[in-house]
Write an enzyme that holds these catalytic residues in place. Sequence first.
Site, PDB file in Angstrom:
ATOM      1  N   LYS A 191     -72.710  13.789  46.171  1.00 64.76           N
ATOM      2  CA  LYS A 191     -72.890  12.593  46.985  1.00 64.76           C
ATOM      3  C   LYS A 191     -72.931  13.002  48.458  1.00 64.76           C
ATOM      4  O   LYS A 191     -71.932  12.965  49.172  1.00 64.76           O
ATOM      5  CB  LYS A 191     -71.763  11.589  46.726  1.00 64.76           C
ATOM      6  CG  LYS A 191     -72.163  10.159  47.121  1.00 64.76           C
ATOM      7  CD  LYS A 191     -73.328   9.671  46.284  1.00 64.76           C
ATOM      8  CE  LYS A 191     -73.805   8.289  46.731  1.00 64.76           C
ATOM      9  NZ  LYS A 191     -75.026   7.886  46.038  1.00 64.76           N
ATOM     10  N   SER A 386     -79.206   5.643  43.732  1.00 59.34           N
ATOM     11  CA  SER A 386     -77.883   5.075  44.004  1.00 59.34           C
ATOM     12  C   SER A 386     -77.926   3.570  43.721  1.00 59.34           C
ATOM     13  O   SER A 386     -78.127   3.162  42.583  1.00 59.34           O
ATOM     14  CB  SER A 386     -77.454   5.382  45.439  1.00 59.34           C
ATOM     15  OG  SER A 386     -76.041   5.426  45.521  1.00 59.34           O
TER      16      SER A 386
END
Length: 587
Positions: A191, A386
């Site tokens: 991430k 995402s």
Amino acid sequence: MKDFLKQVAAVIVGTMIVSFFSTILSVIMFVAMMSIGETQVPLEDGAVLHLRLNGVIEEQTADDPMARFMGIVDMDKQGLDQILTAIRVAKTDERVKGIYIEGGAVSTDVASLQEIRKALVDFKKSKKFVLAYGDQYSQGAYYVASVADQLWVNPSGMIDWHGLSSQPMFYKDLLEKVGIKMQVFRVGKFKSAVEPFTETEMSPANREQVSAFLQDVWQNMVKDVATSRNLTTQQMEEYANGYVMLSDPRAYLNTKLADKLAYIDQVRDELRKKSGEETVQLITPADLAMYEEGNSSDNRIAVYYAFGDIVDIPNTNSMGGSHEIVGEQVIKDLDELAQDDDIKAVVLRINSGGGSAYASEQMWRAIQQLKKKKPVVVSMGGLAASGGYYMSCGADYIVAEPTTLTGSIGIFGLVPDPTALLTDKLGLHFDVVKTSESADFGALGRPLSPSEAGAMQAYVERGYDLFLSRVADGRKLSVADVDSIAQGRVWTGQQALNLKLVDQLGSLNDAIAKAAKLAKTKEYGVDSYPTPLTWLEQLQQTSWGNHYLEGRLRTALGTYYAPLHFVNQIGNRPSLQARIMFDPHLD
């Protein structure tokens, strides 16, 4: 005194006359704006579709009659939907003799360029001509233009073909200089959206994932251009390593990157010859798209466009004129589509790197409710990552372009700590009296305490677990299997197909065909949603000028726009984010 009264009377009468004519002029202006938004440009025999590969290409660009009337039309912004529609019309309308591609510096994602390219390849089946010319071709423009029958370049022009790179910007040290430290909470080793706040270079994990998707996207581009130019992929790789943009233009002929060196007057002569007309009508995609003949069937397939940042509420900040996916509005729109009996299936066209995790979850729920009434198919644009993938994962079927960037299944939270700025630099001090331990959670003047940080991390982890479960349910996978390919990692559409994150590689048209099949309907028409605002609604919003200026700002800042815009909005964003890196920076 009489002269004074005469002067006063003259002023009053003059003011009334001016007001009267101003009112008449205003009425004329409004009528003109209405006609501008509705007028269809006459299509002449021998017309040529003029495709300008310059400026920004977005999923949709709504017509703005007010801006057009005032003469400040943003010519550097085009709608992908209009371009694709215009190419379809050009293929079948006998009045259109071919397509003229004008090279330039185009700014959009590779998947959008790939979709345009596929549409042009399909257009060539009509045996009509495709001629490309440019003073300078950016790499993206050349990728599309290479499909042309003949590709011309100015004798003093340039072709850019250099490969892909990713150069994210890190501003951890800058924030520290002004006294701001970002407190980061995340799940997923890939991430990387938080790295600009915590690092001064890519982490090994981020470098791994970026290298993987860069190579995959690049190989798609190399293969496509090599096929069109009748070259080998090895030759295209060699040209990318040879700084061809700095070559003598005559070398483009030897390498077969171009077919001819020519000036614009020679291009005009060629267009006259190919169109068979002395005066050639060059028609824009927006104008030609109006000639598409829609199917009048009662069975309708809705294409709902969702692109931009995912937000809970619309952004009203002065630096925020870009398109957004507003959670509460999307939920309302999808509910209306669910209740419309004429709508037999819905295609969600998603192009988003994510945003608010809360809004993503609420839209996921709305999509599940919609699925109870009719099939839902997702068509992924350049980004469906995402929060964009959060929206997608629960659909009945997912179609992606090979170069789509998707996945990035992960969650993070950002809490600014301005203690050094407020206390050390500005001399502000804070004190507190409270009734409960968490009464001053997130207070200014101090970082989060260990217990607050622990609670925040647990909050992020719960968000990640929920995200995993949504993907597992939607894709019929175990949570453990999803976790193994999640961790915030970004995948291309081609990679995602092998990982079962998507069902098919294809275009928006492929997604529409699949939706119709799932709805068990062979005769159908296609409608776009959300419905564009009327000219009066656009006028009432009074933000068209800001949107124009924001577009200018985006063009001027280039790759710096996204991170600066994000930093500018940190205080207004929800703390929990499902977001890819600001921009993949594919240059």
